[in-house]
Design a protein around this motif. Structure first.
Motif, short mmCIF file in Angstrom:
data_model
loop_
_atom_site.label_atom_id
_atom_site.label_comp_id
_atom_site.label_asym_id
_atom_site.label_seq_id
_atom_site.Cartn_x
_atom_site.Cartn_y
_atom_site.Cartn_z
N ALA A 31 -0.49 -5.74 -10.35
CA ALA A 31 -1.85 -5.23 -10.14
C ALA A 31 -1.71 -3.91 -9.39
O ALA A 31 -0.81 -3.76 -8.56
N SER A 32 -2.61 -2.96 -9.70
CA SER A 32 -2.51 -1.64 -9.08
C SER A 32 -3.84 -0.91 -9.18
O SER A 32 -4.47 -0.92 -10.23
N LYS A 33 -4.27 -0.33 -8.08
CA LYS A 33 -5.43 0.57 -8.15
C LYS A 33 -5.38 1.60 -7.03
O LYS A 33 -4.89 1.33 -5.94
N ARG A 34 -5.90 2.80 -7.38
CA ARG A 34 -6.01 3.88 -6.40
C ARG A 34 -7.42 3.85 -5.87
O ARG A 34 -8.38 3.89 -6.65
N GLU B 283 2.66 7.83 9.87
CA GLU B 283 2.66 8.32 8.48
C GLU B 283 3.96 7.83 7.82
O GLU B 283 4.87 8.63 7.56
N ASN B 284 4.02 6.52 7.57
CA ASN B 284 5.28 5.94 7.11
C ASN B 284 5.26 5.50 5.64
O ASN B 284 6.01 4.62 5.24
N SER B 285 4.37 6.10 4.88
CA SER B 285 4.38 6.09 3.40
C SER B 285 4.00 4.78 2.72
O SER B 285 3.42 4.81 1.62
N VAL B 286 4.36 3.65 3.31
CA VAL B 286 4.09 2.36 2.65
C VAL B 286 3.76 1.27 3.67
O VAL B 286 4.22 1.31 4.81
N HIS B 287 3.00 0.30 3.20
CA HIS B 287 2.79 -0.96 3.93
C HIS B 287 3.23 -2.10 3.02
O HIS B 287 3.03 -2.03 1.81
N GLY B 288 3.80 -3.13 3.60
CA GLY B 288 4.11 -4.34 2.84
C GLY B 288 3.86 -5.57 3.68
O GLY B 288 4.06 -5.55 4.90
N SER B 289 3.41 -6.65 3.05
CA SER B 289 3.12 -7.89 3.77
C SER B 289 4.36 -8.40 4.48
O SER B 289 5.48 -8.23 3.99
N ILE C 146 0.86 -1.20 0.00
CA ILE C 146 0.00 0.00 0.00
C ILE C 146 0.89 1.24 0.00
O ILE C 146 1.81 1.35 0.82
N ILE C 147 0.61 2.15 -0.92
CA ILE C 147 1.18 3.50 -0.85
C ILE C 147 0.17 4.32 -0.05
O ILE C 147 -0.98 4.48 -0.46
N PRO D 219 -6.77 9.12 -0.48
CA PRO D 219 -6.72 7.85 -1.21
C PRO D 219 -5.41 7.10 -0.95
O PRO D 219 -4.40 7.70 -0.55
N VAL D 220 -5.45 5.80 -1.20
CA VAL D 220 -4.24 4.97 -1.16
C VAL D 220 -4.10 4.27 -2.51
O VAL D 220 -5.06 4.20 -3.27
N VAL D 221 -2.89 3.78 -2.79
CA VAL D 221 -2.67 2.95 -3.98
C VAL D 221 -2.31 1.56 -3.49
O VAL D 221 -1.30 1.39 -2.79
N VAL D 222 -3.16 0.58 -3.81
CA VAL D 222 -2.89 -0.81 -3.43
C VAL D 222 -2.32 -1.53 -4.64
O VAL D 222 -2.78 -1.34 -5.77
N GLN D 223 -1.28 -2.34 -4.39
CA GLN D 223 -0.58 -3.00 -5.49
C GLN D 223 -0.17 -4.42 -5.10
O GLN D 223 0.03 -4.73 -3.93
N VAL D 224 0.00 -5.23 -6.11
CA VAL D 224 0.64 -6.53 -5.95
C VAL D 224 1.97 -6.47 -6.68
O VAL D 224 2.02 -6.08 -7.86
#
Ligand code: CMP
Length: 139
Positions: free
Chosen positions: A35-38, A112-118, A8-9, A70-75
């Protein structure tokens, strides 16, 4: 092995128009956006996604923040994608993040750390399935 991970951005980054700079860091590390969507998360979605943290003192603040923009979720796909993504992100708290990492360069605070990752293969699979259907993943 080739893996997929979920990214997640986050609002602090989309708000500051950093989406491209962050994706470039992933791509330069050999990760591919498959994959990517806002999207604009709802409160219920944020609470469900972060359900594992529901008893933490920062849960309310975390969910409110995640719906603030908004966020940008991606694979992301690539060799050892889960570990590689975490390496490129840097430590959760930007004060601890290594030079050159996304959080070192862009994050504002531990929240507010800009990104999430699994963090593991099982959570990656769950998090991908939470946001994407099979036909949205284009390798
Ligand atoms: P993330 O990888 O998205 O997963 C849970 C998030 O909780 C984490 O990134 C941080 O952004 C957030 N978090 C962790 N600790 C704190 C804290 N002390 N205050 C606010 N947010 C936090």
């Amino acid at each position: 092995a080739i893996q997929r991970t979920f990214s997640i951005i986050k609002p602090d980054a989309t708000k500051r128009n950093l989406t491209g700079k962050i994706v470039a860091k992933f791509e330069e590390a050999g990760l591919r956006v498959v994959a990517s969507k806002r999207i604009q998360l709802t409160l219920a979605q944020a609470q469900a996604f972060y359900g594992v943290h529901k008893d933490r003192p920062f849960f309310g603040e975390l969910c409110e923040y995640m719906i603030s923009e908004p966020v940008v979720v991606q694979v992301l796909e690539g060799e050892n994608a889960i570990a590689k993504n975490r390496e490129v992100m840097g430590a959760t708290n930007p004060a601890d993040a290594a030079e050159g990492t996304i959080r070192k360069e862009f994050a504002l605070s531990v929240g507010e750390n800009s990104v999430h990752g699994s963090d593991a293969p099982e959570t990656a699979a769950e998090e991908i399935a939470f946001f994407f259907s099979g036909i949205e993943l284009v390798g």
